[in-house]
Scaffold this active site. Structure first.
Site, PDB file in Angstrom:
ATOM      1  CB  CYS A 158      -0.939  -0.020   1.210  1.00  8.65           C
ATOM      2  SG  CYS A 158      -2.068   1.388   1.243  1.00  8.65           S
ATOM      3  CB  CYS A 185      -0.805   2.563   3.843  1.00  4.75           C
ATOM      4  SG  CYS A 185      -2.346   2.008   3.129  1.00  4.75           S
ATOM      5  CG  ASP A 186       2.939   1.239   4.653  1.00  2.16           C
ATOM      6  OD1 ASP A 186       2.408   1.804   5.631  1.00  2.16           O
ATOM      7  OD2 ASP A 186       2.796   0.027   4.409  1.00  2.16           O
TER       8      ASP A 186
HETATM    9  C1  LIG Z   1       0.365  -3.636   4.922  1.00  2.00           C
HETATM   10  C2  LIG Z   1      -0.848  -2.731   4.900  1.00  2.00           C
HETATM   11  C3  LIG Z   1      -0.765  -1.489   5.484  1.00  2.00           C
HETATM   12  C4  LIG Z   1      -1.871  -0.659   5.490  1.00  2.00           C
HETATM   13  N1  LIG Z   1      -1.763   0.557   6.084  1.00  2.00           N
HETATM   14  C5  LIG Z   1      -2.825   1.381   6.093  1.00  2.00           C
HETATM   15  C6  LIG Z   1      -2.730   2.665   6.711  1.00  2.00           C
HETATM   16  O1  LIG Z   1      -1.684   3.043   7.252  1.00  2.00           O
HETATM   17  N2  LIG Z   1      -3.834   3.441   6.675  1.00  2.00           N
HETATM   18  C7  LIG Z   1      -4.996   3.059   6.068  1.00  2.00           C
HETATM   19  O2  LIG Z   1      -5.967   3.815   6.086  1.00  2.00           O
HETATM   20  N3  LIG Z   1      -5.094   1.868   5.465  1.00  2.00           N
HETATM   21  C8  LIG Z   1      -4.046   1.022   5.459  1.00  2.00           C
HETATM   22  N4  LIG Z   1      -4.140  -0.186   4.826  1.00  2.00           N
HETATM   23  C9  LIG Z   1      -5.397  -0.526   4.156  1.00  2.00           C
HETATM   24  C10 LIG Z   1      -6.416  -0.984   5.206  1.00  2.00           C
HETATM   25  O3  LIG Z   1      -5.835  -1.974   5.998  1.00  2.00           O
HETATM   26  C11 LIG Z   1      -7.685  -1.491   4.540  1.00  2.00           C
HETATM   27  O4  LIG Z   1      -8.205  -0.513   3.676  1.00  2.00           O
HETATM   28  C12 LIG Z   1      -8.729  -1.826   5.601  1.00  2.00           C
HETATM   29  O5  LIG Z   1      -8.214  -2.730   6.538  1.00  2.00           O
HETATM   30  C13 LIG Z   1      -9.988  -2.418   4.961  1.00  2.00           C
HETATM   31  O6  LIG Z   1     -10.865  -2.715   5.996  1.00  2.00           O
HETATM   32  P1  LIG Z   1     -12.045  -3.781   5.844  1.00  2.00           P
HETATM   33  O7  LIG Z   1     -12.740  -3.757   7.150  1.00  2.00           O
HETATM   34  O8  LIG Z   1     -12.801  -3.522   4.615  1.00  2.00           O
HETATM   35  O9  LIG Z   1     -11.352  -5.183   5.608  1.00  2.00           O
HETATM   36  P2  LIG Z   1     -10.108  -5.953   6.216  1.00  2.00           P
HETATM   37  O10 LIG Z   1      -9.268  -5.120   7.102  1.00  2.00           O
HETATM   38  O11 LIG Z   1      -9.476  -6.613   5.047  1.00  2.00           O
HETATM   39  O12 LIG Z   1     -10.796  -7.060   7.138  1.00  2.00           O
HETATM   40  C14 LIG Z   1     -11.517  -8.117   6.564  1.00  2.00           C
HETATM   41  C15 LIG Z   1     -12.018  -8.999   7.679  1.00  2.00           C
HETATM   42  O13 LIG Z   1     -12.903  -9.969   7.131  1.00  2.00           O
HETATM   43  C16 LIG Z   1     -12.638 -11.227   7.747  1.00  2.00           C
HETATM   44  N5  LIG Z   1     -13.153 -12.264   6.856  1.00  2.00           N
HETATM   45  C17 LIG Z   1     -12.821 -12.554   5.576  1.00  2.00           C
HETATM   46  N6  LIG Z   1     -13.549 -13.600   5.126  1.00  2.00           N
HETATM   47  C18 LIG Z   1     -14.361 -13.982   6.161  1.00  2.00           C
HETATM   48  C19 LIG Z   1     -15.334 -15.001   6.335  1.00  2.00           C
HETATM   49  N7  LIG Z   1     -15.628 -15.858   5.352  1.00  2.00           N
HETATM   50  N8  LIG Z   1     -15.962 -15.106   7.531  1.00  2.00           N
HETATM   51  C20 LIG Z   1     -15.696 -14.245   8.535  1.00  2.00           C
HETATM   52  N9  LIG Z   1     -14.789 -13.237   8.420  1.00  2.00           N
HETATM   53  C21 LIG Z   1     -14.131 -13.128   7.250  1.00  2.00           C
HETATM   54  C22 LIG Z   1     -11.140 -11.235   7.966  1.00  2.00           C
HETATM   55  O14 LIG Z   1     -10.774 -12.186   8.955  1.00  2.00           O
HETATM   56  C23 LIG Z   1     -10.945  -9.779   8.424  1.00  2.00           C
HETATM   57  O15 LIG Z   1     -11.179  -9.696   9.800  1.00  2.00           O
HETATM   58  C24 LIG Z   1      -3.061  -1.053   4.845  1.00  2.00           C
HETATM   59  C25 LIG Z   1      -3.151  -2.310   4.242  1.00  2.00           C
HETATM   60  C26 LIG Z   1      -2.059  -3.151   4.282  1.00  2.00           C
HETATM   61  C27 LIG Z   1      -2.161  -4.525   3.650  1.00  2.00           C
END
Ligand SMILES: Cc1cc2nc3c(=O)[nH]c(=O)nc-3n(C[C@H](O)[C@H](O)[C@H](O)COP(=O)(O)OP(=O)(O)OC[C@H]3O[C@@H](n4cnc5c(N)ncnc54)[C@H](O)[C@@H]3O)c2cc1C
Length: 326
Positions: A141, A144-145
């Site tokens: 990302c 992000c980083d």
């Molecule tokens: C290395 C890295 C660094 C990042 N740094 C930043 C940052 O500094 N700032 C920022 O704003 N964003 C950052 N991001 C992006 C950010 O993490 C994502 O945009 C955000 O986490 C998305 O949130 P979400 O809730 O949609 O999904 P996610 O965080 O992807 O969470 C998905 C969830 O769904 C669950 N899940 C999946 N399938 C199932 C299932 N079948 N049953 C039950 N649960 C399930 C998983 O276990 C997880 O808990 C970063 C991403 C990465 C990879």
């Protein structure tokens, strides 16, 4: 048999920023949400050490701590957080219909509303050196980083629109960006290609792949390989960004819900409504554009409000509450 099946008013699938924000709003609206965390409790942010851009943390915060705090906030209002993976769904087509959910291939549940927040998973190359240095200079990302590499030399892998956009984003912050494109051309649109080729501090390398990421604890360099000539070259870098795409976690929803051709869930207009009544989607699972914690949280809030309104419409809660502001 059906008498013994648990009936949930608001089921939240996924425990990232979208899921927890939905949980905070849904529990404050007395929807008694139940959340299943999935395999990665806390979501993608648990894989990063520093989150500097989430509002409210002037000194920044590490991802795992931030997610524990979100969980505590959701539990404070009564969200029930359960460890478990949703393995199958059968969504009703009827307004007011009951959705059938299977957890861990065994437990059957019924839900009046479902909020899907299963996120997306960044694709990596799969090299051992890349995996070892994730969080130590290897990131998926740039937005992000990228800031952590201000004024430094970095590299980015990928040839699509996202890679092109992230390369130009990094070029604004970093001294030099070496861009590795596997093929002899980029997949990105002509306009994005033009942006890349006209940015002076992007060194574009076609037919080039990562041979090894160098460094013990943090990234110190990159050995690249020309896949036509076999020639290898080592460069000094402190950050490596992998921009080869994301996979939305939607396999279990196939044939149940409308998705785009890359598997992201489609939502209606400005809402989080899917094509199934009472089923809502928030966070990265429905957003391939922004993919940030704060945007995921924003749509998590929207999903809970949409669920609350839907339940009010079908008469399952008395009326839309003012919980949002209380
Ligand atoms: C290395 C890295 C660094 C990042 N740094 C930043 C940052 O500094 N700032 C920022 O704003 N964003 C950052 N991001 C992006 C950010 O993490 C994502 O945009 C955000 O986490 C998305 O949130 P979400 O809730 O949609 O999904 P996610 O965080 O992807 O969470 C998905 C969830 O769904 C669950 N899940 C999946 N399938 C199932 C299932 N079948 N049953 C039950 N649960 C399930 C998983 O276990 C997880 O808990 C970063 C991403 C990465 C990879």
């Amino acid at each position: 048999m059906s008498d013994t099946v648990e009936r949930i008013k608001c089921l939240i699938i996924g425990s990232g920023p979208a899921g927890y924000t939905a949980a905070i709003y849904a529990s404050r609206a007395d929807l008694k949400p139940v959340m299943y965390t999935g395999m990665e409790p806390g979501g993608q942010l648990t894989t990063t050490t520093e989150v500097d851009n989430f509002p409210g943390y002037p000194e920044g915060i590490d991802g795992p701590t931030m997610m524990v705090q979100l969980q505590q906030q959701a539990e404070r209002f009564g969200t029930e957080v359960r460890i478990g993976m949703v393995t199958a769904v059968e969504f009703s087509d009827e307004v007011g219909g009951i959705h059938k959910i299977t957890v861990d291939n065994s437990t059957q549940l019924e839900a009046e509303t479902v909020i899907i927040s299963t996120g997306a998973t960044a694709k990596y190359l799969g090299l051992p050196s890349e995996q070892r240095l994730r969080g130590g200079g290897v990131s998926a990302c740039a937005v992000c980083d990228g800031f952590f590499y201000k004024g430094q030399d970095v590299a980015i892998v990928g040839g699509g629109d996202t890679a092109a956009e992230e390369a130009t984003y990094l070029a604004n912050i970093c001294k030099k960006v070496t861009m590795l494109v596997r093929r002899d051309e980029m997949r990105a649109s002509k306009a994005m290609q033009h942006r890349v080729t006209s940015t002076k501090n992007i060194d574009l390398r076609y037919n080039t792949e990562v041979d090894e990421v160098l460094g013990d604890m943090v990234v110190e360099g990159l050995r690249m390989k020309n896949n036509q000539t076999g020639e290898k070259e080592t460069i000094d870098i402190t950050g490596l960004f992998i921009a080869i795409g994301h996979k939305p976690n939607t396999d279990i929803f196939k044939d149940q819900i409308t998705m785009d051709d890359t598997g992201y869930i489609k939502t209606e207009g400005k809402s989080t409504k899917t094509n199934k009544p009472g089923v809502f989607a928030s966070g990265d699972v429905q957003d391939k554009e922004y993919r940030q914690a704060v945007t995921a949280a924003g749509t998590g809030c929207m999903a809970a409000l949409d669920a609350e309104r839907y339940l009010a419409e079908i008469g399952s809660v008395e009326e839309v509450t003012t919980s949002t502001y209380n």
